[in-house]
Design an enzyme around this catalytic site. Sequence first.
Site, PDB file in Angstrom:
ATOM      1  N   CYS A 107      -8.234  40.838 -33.379  1.00  0.00           N
ATOM      2  CA  CYS A 107      -9.031  42.027 -33.334  1.00  0.00           C
ATOM      3  C   CYS A 107      -8.871  42.800 -32.111  1.00  0.00           C
ATOM      4  O   CYS A 107      -8.657  43.885 -31.908  1.00  0.00           O
ATOM      5  CB  CYS A 107     -10.612  41.513 -33.600  1.00  0.00           C
ATOM      6  SG  CYS A 107     -11.050  40.892 -34.951  1.00  0.00           S
TER       7      CYS A 107
ATOM      8  N   CYS B  65     -12.067  36.956 -31.404  1.00  0.00           N
ATOM      9  CA  CYS B  65     -11.122  37.204 -32.536  1.00  0.00           C
ATOM     10  C   CYS B  65     -10.105  37.873 -31.757  1.00  0.00           C
ATOM     11  O   CYS B  65      -9.917  39.063 -31.452  1.00  0.00           O
ATOM     12  CB  CYS B  65     -11.700  37.977 -33.803  1.00  0.00           C
ATOM     13  SG  CYS B  65     -10.162  38.702 -34.925  1.00  0.00           S
TER      14      CYS B  65
END
Length: 197
Positions: A121, A118
Site C-alpha cells: 500500500c 501494508c
Amino acid sequence: MALLAQSPRVLRVREAAAAAATGLQPSGASSAACSTVASSGGVASGRPLGMWSGGGGRMGKGRRREQGEGTRAEAYFWDVSRPVEMEEIDSMEKLDDALRWSVENKEPIIIDWMANWCRKCIYLKPKLEKIAGEFPGTRFYFVDVNKVPQAVVKRGNVSKMPTIQLWKDGEWIAEVIGGHKAWLVMDEVREMIQKHK
C-alpha cells in the site's frame, strides 16, 4: 542521465531529418502532456538520441550509430513530474462529501483503501499520485483502514489491501486489488479510469 518510460505506447520514433526540417512535434503530442528526454545537464535537449545496433548487421555488434547515420529516435514520455497529492478520507462525512462531489460533477473518483502496516500500500500510494496528474478531472483519495471507523470500511466493502476502487455517481463501479506487480496494478488503474471516464 534521463530515464525513459518502459511502456512502448508512450515512445515515439521518427526520422531526425524530418524532425529537423519541420520543427514540429509528433502528431498527438502536446507540450503540456509530453516532454523530451533531458540531456546530461538536466535541460530538455530536444536532440534525437542515437540508436544502438541490436547486434550483427552492417554496424557490428554493440557499435553506436554516429551523428548523421540512419534512423534516430526521439523519446517522449508522459510528464508525471507534477504528482497530485491524494486527499485523506478519515470519516464517514468525508466519504459522503467525496461521493457527493462525484455525483455533482459527473466525474469518477478513485479511493485507495490502504493500511500503514501494508508495505505494498505504501509503495503504491506515490504511484497513484503520479497517475492522478494524468487524469485532472478525476479526484484521488486514500483511506487508512486502521484510522477510520469500521462503518467506513464496511461501506467500501473492502477485505484486502491495497484495494483501489472507482466510484461514479455515488456508486461503486470497479476495483483493482493490488496484490501483484506495481506496474500491472497501475496499468489496470489507468484502464479502469479510461473505461469509466
